[in-house]
Design an enzyme around this catalytic site. Structure first.
Site, PDB file in Angstrom:
ATOM      1  N   GLY A  64       0.941  -1.063  -0.014  1.00 30.30           N
ATOM      2  CA  GLY A  64       0.057   0.024   0.072  1.00 30.30           C
ATOM      3  C   GLY A  64       0.802   1.293  -0.041  1.00 30.30           C
ATOM      4  N   LYS A  97       8.348   0.024   5.213  1.00 32.45           N
ATOM      5  CA  LYS A  97       8.058   1.153   4.631  1.00 32.45           C
ATOM      6  C   LYS A  97       9.222   2.117   4.186  1.00 32.45           C
ATOM      7  CE  LYS A  97       4.647   3.758   6.679  1.00 32.45           C
ATOM      8  NZ  LYS A  97       3.864   4.727   7.544  1.00 32.45           N
ATOM      9  N   ASP A 115      -2.329  10.565  14.369  1.00 32.80           N
ATOM     10  CA  ASP A 115      -2.595  10.187  12.835  1.00 32.80           C
ATOM     11  C   ASP A 115      -3.325   8.814  12.681  1.00 32.80           C
ATOM     12  OD1 ASP A 115      -3.177  10.658  10.163  1.00 32.80           O
ATOM     13  OD2 ASP A 115      -1.114   9.766   9.516  1.00 32.80           O
ATOM     14  N   GLY A 136       4.890   7.326   2.384  1.00 34.26           N
ATOM     15  CA  GLY A 136       5.818   6.444   1.806  1.00 34.26           C
ATOM     16  C   GLY A 136       4.880   5.209   1.407  1.00 34.26           C
ATOM     17  N   GLY A 138       0.860   5.525   1.317  1.00 35.35           N
ATOM     18  CA  GLY A 138       0.475   6.476   2.335  1.00 35.35           C
ATOM     19  C   GLY A 138       0.860   7.830   1.965  1.00 35.35           C
ATOM     20  N   GLY A 139       0.611   8.709   2.847  1.00 34.40           N
ATOM     21  CA  GLY A 139       1.042  10.042   2.727  1.00 34.40           C
ATOM     22  C   GLY A 139       2.668  10.182   2.840  1.00 34.40           C
ATOM     23  N   VAL A 176       4.631   0.988   1.548  1.00 36.59           N
ATOM     24  CA  VAL A 176       4.968  -0.311   2.303  1.00 36.59           C
ATOM     25  C   VAL A 176       5.081  -1.647   1.471  1.00 36.59           C
ATOM     26  CG1 VAL A 176       4.170  -1.543   4.254  1.00 36.59           C
ATOM     27  CG2 VAL A 176       3.593   0.722   4.162  1.00 36.59           C
TER      28      VAL A 176
END
Length: 472
Positions: A146, A167, A264, A151, A148-149, A153
């Site tokens: 996946g 990550k 977060d 980096g 994300g904001g 993974v």
């Protein structure tokens, strides 16, 4: 001529040439190479061996490196032990004690041999780049779990067969080496069944990588908001997830030696293990509070709209109660099966929080329940979670419950819950995102939608407690 080599017991207890920064000294993988020749149990040789091992385990922790002999020819023994220069004397002592026992166990009654203790890579905090490149097939797309904001993974597998999640931080979010090492060392000390375990990091060349335990069921959002996979989340599973997240947050806020504010918390940062147990992940924005500190401020907002507490999104103020707000959003999402971000309803509700509040005050909170749950859930239990979620997202941070109170709510159904005041965004006014931008804040989260189209107002309603779960 006699061959003294037959009686030579070259004991290389610890050739610990570590390439890593930190170690857990009690965890070792032993490599032995024992001579085929035997000595007689109870002989002078055995006495000399015990004396040699005692000398090595006594002197080496003080000197870091020690070699010695014991006995007289033909029973002369040689021994050498070395601890990494980065290990403390206590760590070295622990390792030597374990290794001296191992050499007796692995090379019983042998006249020669070697036992080496090398640290397990999964227990170290620093990984080398080559290891992680090999584990992930050089970060090939097929291993991508996946994005994300901060980096991407990747799934990986170490040489010992252990699966990991790596990550790869984006360049614009990379930290300094010392800063990231300190953060990793900090988070690695957090041990709780509802926190994803951080195994270590890599800071080499242009790469900054974080290594976590692998969670086979990925993140909560991949189940909760998927029209097919959501069917696997019955109410029992959802309640277990809510309770697990609560316990993980309670540990961060109150039960660990360190007070950590996550900052977060969202469905994509709640990972699920093979038994669908939740684990809080991604501490990239986490902040450590020291001593009696209860809150802090920042001019750089980083997080995800839809989960941010209003006092943080607009003014940069954060505390344990800003995490509580995010938890409340999560609870409402888990109960309804709907996202707060990008929420659209024909009845004029601008977000999930307002939608839930309207249903509660109108006495139709049961209509919030995810239709996929059908009749399998315990309605009173679900409605209690709705009320708890609304209590957590109140506009005034001081009115929100602490996580210890939340855990009590989840486990004591005889206790009464207070009436919540309206949620943070249940007002009319200008768009909150515009307020954030006017305050020169920078949002690093992935989602930044205009569904938050009202500036928050604080309410202070101290109503009496209620015993029934449906509103009057």
């Amino acid at each position: 001529m006699k061959q003294p080599i037959q009686l030579l017991f070259q004991t290389f207890l610890l050739l610990l040439l570590f390439q890593h920064l930190f170690i857990k000294a009690q965890v070792f993988t032993y490599i032995d190479n024992c001579d085929s020749g035997n000595y007689t149990s109870g002989s002078q040789f055995e006495t000399n061996l015990n004396h040699l091992l005692l000398s090595l385990t006594t002197k080496t922790p003080l000197l870091g490196f020690y070699n010695t002999t014991s006995g007289e020819n033909p029973n002369l023994l040689y021994g050498l032990a070395q601890c990494t220069g980065r290990a403390s004397a206590d760590d070295c002592q622990t390792c030597l004690n374990t290794s001296s026992s191992e050499i007796i166990r692995r090379c019983p009654n042998r006249k020669g041999g070697r036992v080496g203790g090398d640290n397990d890579a999964t227990e170290s905090l620093i990984f080398d780049l080559e290891t992680l490149q090999a584990a992930t097939d050089n970060f090939v797309d097929i291993n991508k779990l996946g994005e994300g904001g901060f980096g991407t993974v990747y799934k990986g597998k170490l040489l010992n067969g252990q699966e990991i999640a790596v990550k790869r931080l984006l360049r614009r979010y990379r930290q300094g080496m010392d800063e990231l090492r300190n953060e990793v060392a900090l988070v690695a000390k957090l041990q709780h069944k509802n926190l994803v375990r951080l195994l270590g990091c890599c800071l080499q060349g242009q790469e900054e990588l974080l290594v976590y335990e692998y969670m086979p069921n990925k993140s909560l959002d991949t189940f909760l908001f998927d029209p097919i996979r959501c069917l696997l989340l019955d109410w029992k599973s959802r309640y277990k997830i809510i309770e697990g997240i609560a316990r993980g947050l309670l540990y961060l806020h109150e039960d660990s030696r360190l007070k950590i504010i996550h900052r977060d918390l969202k469905t994509s940062n709640i990972l699920l293990d093979g038994d669908m147990n939740p684990k809080i992940a991604d501490f990239g924005l986490a902040r450590l509070f020291g001593g009696d500190q209860t809150h802090a401020s920042t001019s750089r907002i980083a997080g995800t709209f839809g989960y941010m507490a209003p006092e943080y999104a607009v003014y940069g103020k954060f505390s344990t109660q800003s995490d509580v707000f995010s938890f409340g959003v999560l609870v409402l999402e888990i109960v309804t099966g709907r996202k707060n971000a990008g929420f659209h309803e024909s009845d004029g509700a601008i977000d999930l929080l307002t939608y839930a509040w309207q249903h509660w005050t109108e006495g139709i909170a049961h209509k919030l329940i995810d239709r996929n749950l059908n009749e399998q859930c315990i309605r009173q239990e679900v409605l209690r979670c709705v009320l708890m979620g609304l209590l957590c997202v109140q506009g005034d941070a001081a009115e929100r419950p602490t996580m210890s109170t939340v855990v009590l709510m989840l486990n004591s159904f005889s206790s009464t819950l207070p009436i919540p005041s309206p949620p943070a965004f249940f007002i009319e006014g200008s768009q909150m995102e515009s307020d954030v931008l006017r305050n020169n804040s920078v949002v690093n989260g992935m989602e930044s939608s205009d569904h938050f189209n009202s500036k928050f107002k604080l309410y202070s309603l101290n109503e009496a407690s209620i015993t029934e779960l449906d509103p009057r």
